[in-house]
Design a protein around this motif. Structure first.
Motif, PDB file in Angstrom:
ATOM      1  N   PRO A  79       0.817  -1.214   0.000  1.00 32.87           N
ATOM      2  CA  PRO A  79       0.000   0.000   0.000  1.00 32.87           C
ATOM      3  C   PRO A  79       0.853   1.268   0.000  1.00 32.87           C
ATOM      4  O   PRO A  79       1.974   1.273   0.480  1.00 32.87           O
ATOM      5  CB  PRO A  79      -0.817  -0.117   1.282  1.00 32.87           C
ATOM      6  N   PHE A  80       0.257   2.310  -0.554  1.00 36.19           N
ATOM      7  CA  PHE A  80       0.893   3.611  -0.636  1.00 36.19           C
ATOM      8  C   PHE A  80      -0.016   4.666  -0.018  1.00 36.19           C
ATOM      9  O   PHE A  80      -1.230   4.551  -0.069  1.00 36.19           O
ATOM     10  CB  PHE A  80       1.127   4.025  -2.095  1.00 36.19           C
ATOM     11  N   THR A  81       0.607   5.700   0.514  1.00 37.61           N
ATOM     12  CA  THR A  81      -0.101   6.916   0.908  1.00 37.61           C
ATOM     13  C   THR A  81       0.436   8.015   0.013  1.00 37.61           C
ATOM     14  O   THR A  81       1.643   8.262  -0.011  1.00 37.61           O
ATOM     15  CB  THR A  81       0.136   7.256   2.387  1.00 37.61           C
ATOM     16  N   VAL A  82      -0.452   8.641  -0.743  1.00 34.38           N
ATOM     17  CA  VAL A  82      -0.046   9.683  -1.674  1.00 34.38           C
ATOM     18  C   VAL A  82      -0.622  11.021  -1.213  1.00 34.38           C
ATOM     19  O   VAL A  82      -1.827  11.134  -0.958  1.00 34.38           O
ATOM     20  CB  VAL A  82      -0.538   9.371  -3.109  1.00 34.38           C
ATOM     21  N   PHE A  83       0.252  11.998  -1.101  1.00 33.65           N
ATOM     22  CA  PHE A  83      -0.165  13.366  -0.833  1.00 33.65           C
ATOM     23  C   PHE A  83      -0.212  14.040  -2.203  1.00 33.65           C
ATOM     24  O   PHE A  83       0.822  14.408  -2.758  1.00 33.65           O
ATOM     25  CB  PHE A  83       0.805  14.058   0.124  1.00 33.65           C
ATOM     26  N   ALA A  84      -1.414  14.134  -2.753  1.00 28.94           N
ATOM     27  CA  ALA A  84      -1.608  14.524  -4.147  1.00 28.94           C
ATOM     28  C   ALA A  84      -1.932  16.009  -4.287  1.00 28.94           C
ATOM     29  O   ALA A  84      -2.988  16.461  -3.845  1.00 28.94           O
ATOM     30  CB  ALA A  84      -2.733  13.693  -4.760  1.00 28.94           C
ATOM     31  N   PRO A  85      -1.043  16.759  -4.939  1.00 24.79           N
ATOM     32  CA  PRO A  85      -1.322  18.175  -5.169  1.00 24.79           C
ATOM     33  C   PRO A  85      -2.355  18.373  -6.283  1.00 24.79           C
ATOM     34  O   PRO A  85      -2.343  17.658  -7.284  1.00 24.79           O
ATOM     35  CB  PRO A  85       0.023  18.754  -5.616  1.00 24.79           C
ATOM     36  N   VAL A  86      -3.217  19.327  -6.082  1.00 27.63           N
ATOM     37  CA  VAL A  86      -4.221  19.674  -7.100  1.00 27.63           C
ATOM     38  C   VAL A  86      -3.574  20.562  -8.158  1.00 27.63           C
ATOM     39  O   VAL A  86      -2.462  21.068  -7.986  1.00 27.63           O
ATOM     40  CB  VAL A  86      -5.445  20.376  -6.467  1.00 27.63           C
ATOM     41  N   ASN A  87      -4.285  20.760  -9.259  1.00 25.93           N
ATOM     42  CA  ASN A  87      -3.760  21.569 -10.373  1.00 25.93           C
ATOM     43  C   ASN A  87      -3.322  22.964  -9.928  1.00 25.93           C
ATOM     44  O   ASN A  87      -2.296  23.469 -10.386  1.00 25.93           O
ATOM     45  CB  ASN A  87      -4.804  21.685 -11.487  1.00 25.93           C
ATOM     46  N   SER A  88      -4.089  23.592  -9.038  1.00 23.09           N
ATOM     47  CA  SER A  88      -3.722  24.940  -8.592  1.00 23.09           C
ATOM     48  C   SER A  88      -2.405  24.937  -7.826  1.00 23.09           C
ATOM     49  O   SER A  88      -1.685  25.935  -7.818  1.00 23.09           O
ATOM     50  CB  SER A  88      -4.842  25.554  -7.742  1.00 23.09           C
ATOM     51  N   GLY A  89      -2.061  23.813  -7.197  1.00 22.36           N
ATOM     52  CA  GLY A  89      -0.764  23.695  -6.534  1.00 22.36           C
ATOM     53  C   GLY A  89       0.374  23.669  -7.543  1.00 22.36           C
ATOM     54  O   GLY A  89       1.402  24.322  -7.358  1.00 22.36           O
ATOM     55  N   PHE A  90       0.171  22.912  -8.624  1.00 25.18           N
ATOM     56  CA  PHE A  90       1.184  22.888  -9.686  1.00 25.18           C
ATOM     57  C   PHE A  90       1.279  24.243 -10.383  1.00 25.18           C
ATOM     58  O   PHE A  90       2.359  24.639 -10.830  1.00 25.18           O
ATOM     59  CB  PHE A  90       0.853  21.805 -10.714  1.00 25.18           C
TER      60      PHE A  90
END
Length: 172
Positions: A59-70
């Motif tokens: 298993p993985f835990t992903v801290f996923a940035p949204v488009n506005s973060g990029f």
């Protein structure tokens, strides 16, 4: 006879339901692809050739940035990172957003309580992220001291969990 028919039909319904749920189970990449606000993340995962890894068992835990973060990253820098010759650097940035194991929000809160409001996470690229309580929310602090608010938690996938963050965190 009615009981037997009831039991058999209940069993058939449960079997059908479990097959439907198994078909609906999405891995981390499938979830990211299905969310419009992760389109830049998905593009970056493809450019870094990490799609296969995040489709793995985890298993993985992903801290996923949204488009506005990029979008907060300089456009020239972001475009440069997406080029094939920068695949290794992009991979290092993206794996800095991933932790081994399935860490739910309740686990983070428990770690924060145990750590007096701070918890350290080791990312897949070997870097450290700190989780901390701040301004009524939970934030990640990257290696450069920048903050990213965790805006949504516990988006469960078949091979882990996604927590949505507002900014891209950067390793050293």
């Amino acid at each position: 006879m009615k009981k037997i028919i009831f039991v058999l039909s209940t069993f058939a319904l449960l079997l059908f339901y479990s097959q439907v749920n198994a078909q609906k189970a999405q891995d981390i990449v499938d979830v990211a692809v299905s969310v419009d606000d992760f389109s830049t993340l998905v593009t970056a995962l493809k450019s870094a050739d990490l799609v296969g890894a995040l489709k793995g068992d985890g298993p993985f835990t992903v801290f996923a940035p949204v488009n506005s973060g990029f979008a907060k990253i300089d456009a020239n820098t972001l475009n440069s990172l997406l080029k094939p010759e920068n695949k290794e650097k992009l991979s290092a940035i993206l794996t800095y957003h991933v932790v081994s194991g399935k860490i739910m929000a309740s686990d983070v809160v428990a770690a924060l309580e145990k750590g007096n409001g701070k918890a350290e996470l080791t990312t897949l690229n070997g870097g450290k992220l700190s989780a901390m309580k701040k301004d009524g929310g939970i934030y990640l602090t990257d290696a450069n001291g920048n903050y990213s608010k965790i805006s949504k938690t516990d988006v469960v996938a078949s091979n882990g969990v996604i927590h949505i963050i507002e900014d891209v965190v950067m390793p050293n």
